[in-house]
Design an enzyme around this catalytic site. Structure first.
Site, short mmCIF file in Angstrom:
data_model
loop_
_atom_site.label_atom_id
_atom_site.label_comp_id
_atom_site.label_asym_id
_atom_site.label_seq_id
_atom_site.Cartn_x
_atom_site.Cartn_y
_atom_site.Cartn_z
N PRO A 86 0.79 -1.32 0.04
CA PRO A 86 0.09 -0.05 -0.03
C PRO A 86 0.80 1.32 0.06
CG PRO A 86 -0.42 -1.37 1.91
CD PRO A 86 0.58 -2.08 1.12
N GLU A 87 0.74 2.17 -1.11
CA GLU A 87 1.49 3.52 -1.08
C GLU A 87 0.24 4.54 -0.60
OE1 GLU A 87 4.58 3.89 -2.08
OE2 GLU A 87 5.18 2.21 -2.80
#
Ligand SMILES: [Zn+2]
Length: 272
Positions: free
Chosen positions: A2-3
């Site tokens: 997850p960014e």
């Protein structure tokens, strides 16, 4: 992994489902994440109301009606979803925040590199947050900010914008994409780029992240989906992962190099 756009999408996705609700209990099935979950977290959260759900860098912040804030980091593989208390947990569903109306905020993490911490400090003074650079989508993040920090820096511009002391949330994918949009070679020295080019780069970073968040917005309904892994999304990428494919601007082959051990993608014609 997850960014920032996924974390922002998660923030927006869970906010309407838990804001204003009272925590009945917290169920911890696995406390050993990247760091152990804060001791006595269930006792300290029981009965509190979630006043708001916010984000700083890649930390989700559940602000309560007391000084306590829950800091959740999704690590490499964490995700959150909203389920009903009757839904039995799966193998990697490590933590449930159960609300008095039977809504559950459920934390899933196959690799267990995430973290769930409780802090009573003002969040900007927390040691994981206090030395972080500005939010890329805030007015405080400008080309002037990057330019001023870059003076005499010998580091390469891609590493420079991925350093969270300079600006948060520019992960490997978004660094490659922003540099392509700005026409800047990823291996150029940070200290040798003009103010004008940094102003363009800062604008491109904002556009790339904003587009990713907007694409993620279409997956918001997945946060209440009781199956699967919500919130991660594929987006259209111009250079990242496209080694050997034609550049979308000039049809040259996209090249790949390693910068600080990270795969970096660029077009040697479009990026100088
Ligand atoms: Zn090109």
């Amino acid at each position: 992994m997850p960014e920032l756009p996924e974390v922002e999408t998660t923030c927006r996705g869970i906010r309407p489902h838990i804001s204003g609700k009272t925590i009945a209990k917290v169920v911890i099935r696995q406390k050993q994440l990247r760091w152990p979950i804060t001791e006595n977290l269930p006792e300290n959260l029981s009965g509190l109301i979630i006043e708001n759900v916010d984000r700083r860098a890649k930390y989700l912040l559940l602000k309560t009606n007391t000084v306590n804030t829950v800091m959740i980091h999704l690590g490499m593989s964490g995700s959150l979803r909203i389920v009903n208390a009757e839904l039995a947990p799966g193998k990697h569903d490590h933590v449930d925040f159960v609300f008095t109306d039977a809504t559950v905020l459920r934390y899933n993490d196959t690799r267990k590199f995430g973290s769930i911490l409780l802090t009573s400090k003002p969040i900007n003074q927390h040691k994981l947050i206090r030395s972080l650079g500005p939010e890329p989508l805030s007015d405080g993040f400008t080309g002037r900010h990057l330019y001023d920090l870059s003076k005499n820096r010998k580091s390469l511009v891609k590493s420079f914008i991925m350093d969270s002391h300079n600006v948060v949330g520019v992960g490997n994918i978004y660094a490659s994409e922003s540099l392509f949009m700005a026409g800047i070679h990823p291996a150029r020295q940070a200290g040798r780029i003009s103010l004008k080019r940094y102003q363009n780069l800062a604008a491109c970073i904002k556009i790339v992240l904003q587009q990713a968040i907007e694409q993620g917005g279409t997956t918001l309904r997945d946060f209440v989906n009781e199956q699967g892994n919500p919130g991660y999304f594929q987006q259209s990428l111009a250079v990242y992962g496209r080694t050997g494919n034609a550049c979308i601007q000039c049809v040259s082959d996209i090249k790949q190099i390693k910068i600080a051990q990270r795969a970096s993608f660029y077009c040697s014609y479009c990026q100088k």
